[in-house]
Design a protein around this motif. Structure first.
Motif, PDB file in Angstrom:
ATOM      1  N   PRO A  86       0.820  -1.219   0.000  1.00  0.00           N
ATOM      2  CA  PRO A  86       0.000   0.000   0.000  1.00  0.00           C
ATOM      3  C   PRO A  86       0.854   1.270   0.000  1.00  0.00           C
ATOM      4  O   PRO A  86       2.004   1.270   0.452  1.00  0.00           O
ATOM      5  CB  PRO A  86      -0.803  -0.104   1.293  1.00  0.00           C
ATOM      6  CG  PRO A  86      -0.741  -1.543   1.688  1.00  0.00           C
ATOM      7  CD  PRO A  86       0.574  -2.046   1.192  1.00  0.00           C
ATOM      8  N   LEU A  87       0.270   2.350  -0.497  1.00  0.00           N
ATOM      9  CA  LEU A  87       0.884   3.673  -0.455  1.00  0.00           C
ATOM     10  C   LEU A  87      -0.019   4.615   0.331  1.00  0.00           C
ATOM     11  O   LEU A  87      -1.226   4.397   0.440  1.00  0.00           O
ATOM     12  CB  LEU A  87       1.083   4.231  -1.863  1.00  0.00           C
ATOM     13  CG  LEU A  87       2.214   3.665  -2.717  1.00  0.00           C
ATOM     14  CD1 LEU A  87       2.243   4.363  -4.071  1.00  0.00           C
ATOM     15  CD2 LEU A  87       3.563   3.801  -2.028  1.00  0.00           C
ATOM     16  N   PHE A  88       0.581   5.707   0.830  1.00  0.00           N
ATOM     17  CA  PHE A  88      -0.180   6.725   1.544  1.00  0.00           C
ATOM     18  C   PHE A  88       0.271   8.091   1.062  1.00  0.00           C
ATOM     19  O   PHE A  88       1.454   8.446   1.151  1.00  0.00           O
ATOM     20  CB  PHE A  88       0.035   6.595   3.047  1.00  0.00           C
ATOM     21  CG  PHE A  88      -0.729   7.594   3.877  1.00  0.00           C
ATOM     22  CD1 PHE A  88      -2.108   7.697   3.755  1.00  0.00           C
ATOM     23  CD2 PHE A  88      -0.077   8.414   4.791  1.00  0.00           C
ATOM     24  CE1 PHE A  88      -2.822   8.616   4.529  1.00  0.00           C
ATOM     25  CE2 PHE A  88      -0.775   9.327   5.574  1.00  0.00           C
ATOM     26  CZ  PHE A  88      -2.161   9.423   5.437  1.00  0.00           C
ATOM     27  N   ALA A  89      -0.664   8.865   0.517  1.00  0.00           N
ATOM     28  CA  ALA A  89      -0.368  10.214   0.039  1.00  0.00           C
ATOM     29  C   ALA A  89      -1.676  10.974  -0.100  1.00  0.00           C
ATOM     30  O   ALA A  89      -2.739  10.372  -0.312  1.00  0.00           O
ATOM     31  CB  ALA A  89       0.358  10.172  -1.306  1.00  0.00           C
ATOM     32  N   HIS A  90      -1.595  12.300   0.019  1.00  0.00           N
ATOM     33  CA  HIS A  90      -2.779  13.153  -0.152  1.00  0.00           C
ATOM     34  C   HIS A  90      -3.922  12.763   0.793  1.00  0.00           C
ATOM     35  O   HIS A  90      -5.092  12.918   0.460  1.00  0.00           O
ATOM     36  CB  HIS A  90      -3.265  13.109  -1.606  1.00  0.00           C
ATOM     37  CG  HIS A  90      -2.198  13.413  -2.609  1.00  0.00           C
ATOM     38  ND1 HIS A  90      -1.583  14.644  -2.688  1.00  0.00           N
ATOM     39  CD2 HIS A  90      -1.615  12.641  -3.562  1.00  0.00           C
ATOM     40  CE1 HIS A  90      -0.675  14.621  -3.652  1.00  0.00           C
ATOM     41  NE2 HIS A  90      -0.669  13.424  -4.184  1.00  0.00           N
ATOM     42  N   GLY A  91      -3.561  12.214   1.942  1.00  0.00           N
ATOM     43  CA  GLY A  91      -4.582  11.805   2.892  1.00  0.00           C
ATOM     44  C   GLY A  91      -5.343  10.567   2.487  1.00  0.00           C
ATOM     45  O   GLY A  91      -6.411  10.277   3.053  1.00  0.00           O
ATOM     46  N   LEU A  92      -4.803   9.787   1.539  1.00  0.00           N
ATOM     47  CA  LEU A  92      -5.475   8.586   1.039  1.00  0.00           C
ATOM     48  C   LEU A  92      -4.541   7.386   1.092  1.00  0.00           C
ATOM     49  O   LEU A  92      -3.325   7.514   0.899  1.00  0.00           O
ATOM     50  CB  LEU A  92      -5.937   8.784  -0.408  1.00  0.00           C
ATOM     51  CG  LEU A  92      -6.986   9.875  -0.671  1.00  0.00           C
ATOM     52  CD1 LEU A  92      -7.170  10.069  -2.172  1.00  0.00           C
ATOM     53  CD2 LEU A  92      -8.314   9.512  -0.011  1.00  0.00           C
ATOM     54  N   VAL A  93      -5.106   6.220   1.356  1.00  0.00           N
ATOM     55  CA  VAL A  93      -4.404   4.943   1.248  1.00  0.00           C
ATOM     56  C   VAL A  93      -4.730   4.344  -0.114  1.00  0.00           C
ATOM     57  O   VAL A  93      -5.899   4.261  -0.503  1.00  0.00           O
ATOM     58  CB  VAL A  93      -4.828   3.973   2.373  1.00  0.00           C
ATOM     59  CG1 VAL A  93      -4.290   2.575   2.107  1.00  0.00           C
ATOM     60  CG2 VAL A  93      -4.349   4.485   3.725  1.00  0.00           C
TER      61      VAL A  93
END
Length: 427
Positions: free
Chosen positions: A275-282
C-alpha cells in the motif's frame, strides 16, 4: 508554468547537493519511506550492453549462490539480502536448503559474510509457485540490526556482522505458493502478515526478543484466504496505523495492540502490491483475479467499505508490482506490461500505454526517472509526467529478474536470478 519548472529544478539541485554530503540508504523494501522514491541524483539511464568488452555502467558484478527473490537493501555502505542454497550433499531437487543471510560491500562487491539462519527439510517443505523462491521477503535494517524473514520457515534478528541475536519458528501456518510478505518496523515491533491457506492473521514480534507482541485474526470468510502483502505504516491525526491488505479485506491496525481501527472489504486475493499513503489517502491494489486500485480515506472506524472509498480503477491495475506516487500523479504497471498514469486525487487517467514485457518488480523513482524492471531482464526508464514519452529500453536482457531495485550511494543495485550488480555512471 516556467516558474513551477524553475522551482522544481531548484529543489532537485538542492536535494542533489545534500546527497553529495550524505549518501542515501535504502534500508527496507521500497526504500526509507517504503514508497519506492529515492533522492539520489546522477543515476544512469542505460546499462548492461557490451561496450569495449565491458558491460555498460556496471561497476561490479557478484554471483549470488542459491536462489532468492528478496530485494537487496543498503545500509551504511553494505548490502543485505537472503538466499536459499542447496545443502551440501543434498540430492538435486530434494528441497533440502540452507536459508541464508548475506552481506556485500556496496563499493567493491566483496561478500563480507554469508551465514546460515535456518535449515529447510525438503520432506516437509510446502510447494512454492514457479515465480517464487524460498527466500523472497526483503531484509529490514534498523540502526545496528538486520531482520530476515522466511515466511512460515522463520524470522531472525542479526547484528550487522551476521551474528544471530534471536530467531523464532514459533509461527506455524500453511502457506500457499510459499513466502512473500516483508516485515515492517513500528513501535518496537516487526509486523508482517501470515495469510496462508486457512486462518490468516497479522502478527507483531518484539524487535528486541522475537516474542509475539500481538496477533490479529483476519475477519471474514473469503473463498481464497492467502496473500503476500507487505504492510505500510501511516500516521493519521497524530496516531500510527499499520495498513495490511489480505484476501478480501484491507485492515488498519493499531501498532501497539493489533486492534482493528477500520477495514474495507474487497473481492481480491493473493494480494502482493504494498500500500501507499499520500494526499490523505491509502492506495491499494486487490490483485487476483480481477485487480482493482482503490483510494481510501483512513480516518474512519469499523467497516468503512461504503463510506470511505474515494475512487476505484480497474483498467491497468497490477496483480504484483507496487504503485508509485509522484506529486499528484499515480503510476502503475500491470503484470502484462501496460503502464498507466492517473490523477492520484480522482483516478482520472492521464495516459495508458503498452510498453511490453511482464512485470513483478515494483516501480522505483530517482533522478527524475521512473525505473521499471521486466521479468525477462529488460528494463525501461520512463520520464514522469502527464504526457507519455517513449521510455528508454536497457537492462540485463538475458537474465531473469523478479526483484526490485535498491537505490543509494549514487548507484542502482540490481539483483537478477544469478547475480547482484552495482550500476552507476562512470566517475
Amino acid at each position: 508554468m516556467l516558474l513551477n519548472l524553475a522551482r522544481c529544478l531548484a529543489m532537485v539541485l538542492a536535494i542533489c547537493a545534500v546527497n553529495i554530503l550524505h549518501a542515501e540508504d535504502w534500508p527496507q523494501f521500497r526504500g526509507g519511506n517504503g514508497d519506492g522514491i529515492s533522492t539520489e541524483c546522477g543515476l544512469p539511464s542505460e546499462w548492461g550492453a557490451e561496450v569495449d568488452g565491458k558491460q555498460q555502467n556496471v561497476a561490479w558484478k557478484l554471483e549470488i549462490p542459491g536462489k532468492g527473490w528478496s530485494s537487496p537493501v543498503l545500509w551504511h555502505g553494505k548490502l543485505y539480502l537472503t538466499s536459499a542454497v542447496p545443502r551440501e550433499g543434498a540430492e538435486e531437487g530434494s528441497g533440502d536448503l540452507s536459508l541464508r543471510a548475506m552481506c556485500v560491500d556496496a563499493k567493491t562487491g566483496l561478500m563480507l559474510w554469508d551465514n546460515e539462519i535456518f535449515v529447510q527439510d525438503g520432506k516437509t517443505a510446502p510447494k512454492i509457485h514457479a515465480k517464487n523462491s524460498h527466500a523472497s521477503p526483503t531484509p529490514l535494517v534498523d540502526s545496528n540490526r538486520v531482520f530476515v524473514h522466511f515466511g512460515h520457515q522463520g524470522t531472525a534478528c542479526l547484528d550487522l556482522d551476521g551474528k544471530i541475536l534471536w530467531s523464532t519458528r514459533e509461527l506455524s501456518y500453511a502457506p500457499v505458493h510459499g513466502n512473500g510478505c516483508t516485515p515492517v518496523l513500528v513501535d518496537g515491533g516487526i509486523v508482517f502478515s501470515c495469510d496462508g491457506g486457512k486462518d490468516p492473521f497479522v502478527v507483531a514480534l518484539e524487535a528486541d526478543t522475537g516474542k509475539i507482541k500481538w496477533k490479529f485474526a483476519r475477519p471474514g470468510e473469503p473463498k481464497k484466504t492467502f496473500a503476500f502483502c507487505t504492510p505500510t505504516v501511516i500516521s493519521v491525526n497524530g496516531k500510527q496505523q499499520v495498513i495490511s491488505v489480505g484476501a478480501g479485506i484491507v485492515n488498519a491496525l493499531d501498532p501497539n495492540t493489533g486492534e482493528d481501527i477500520w477495514h474495507v472489504k474487497h473481492g481480491g486475493y493473493s494480494v502482493i502490491p504494498k500500500p501507499l499513503f499520500a494526499h490523505g489517502l491509502v492506495y491499494i491494489s486487490t490483485s487476483y483475479d480481477s485487480p482493482m486500485v482503490m483510494a481510501i480515506r483512513p480516518d474512519g472506524r469499523g467497516d468503512v467499505t461504503e463510506s470511505h472509498v474515494e475512487w476505484t480503477l480497474k483498467k491497468g491495475a497490477p496483480h504484483t508490482p507496487s504503485l508509485l506516487i509522484l506529486g499528484k500523479e499515480l503510476y502503475m504497471v500491470s503484470d502484462s506490461g501496460v503502464a498507466t498514469c492517473v490523477d492520484a486525487l480522482t483516478g482520472e487517467q492521464h495516459w495508458q500505454e503498452r510498453i511490453g514485457g511482464n512485470y513483478s518488480s515494483s516501480l522505483v523513482y530517482a533522478d527524475d526517472k521512473i525505473y521499471l524492471q521486466s521479468e525477462a531482464g529488460k528494463a525501461y526508464v520512463l520520464k514522469p509526467g502527464t504526457t507519455f514519452e517513449k521510455p528508454i529500453e536497457t537492462g540485463f536482457t538475458t537474465e531473469r529478474n523478479l526483484s526490485s531495485y535498491a537505490v543509494g550511494d549514487g548507484a542502482l543495485f540490481i539483483r537478477t536470478e544469478k547475480n547482484l550488480y552495482r550500476v552507476q555512471q562512470p566517475k
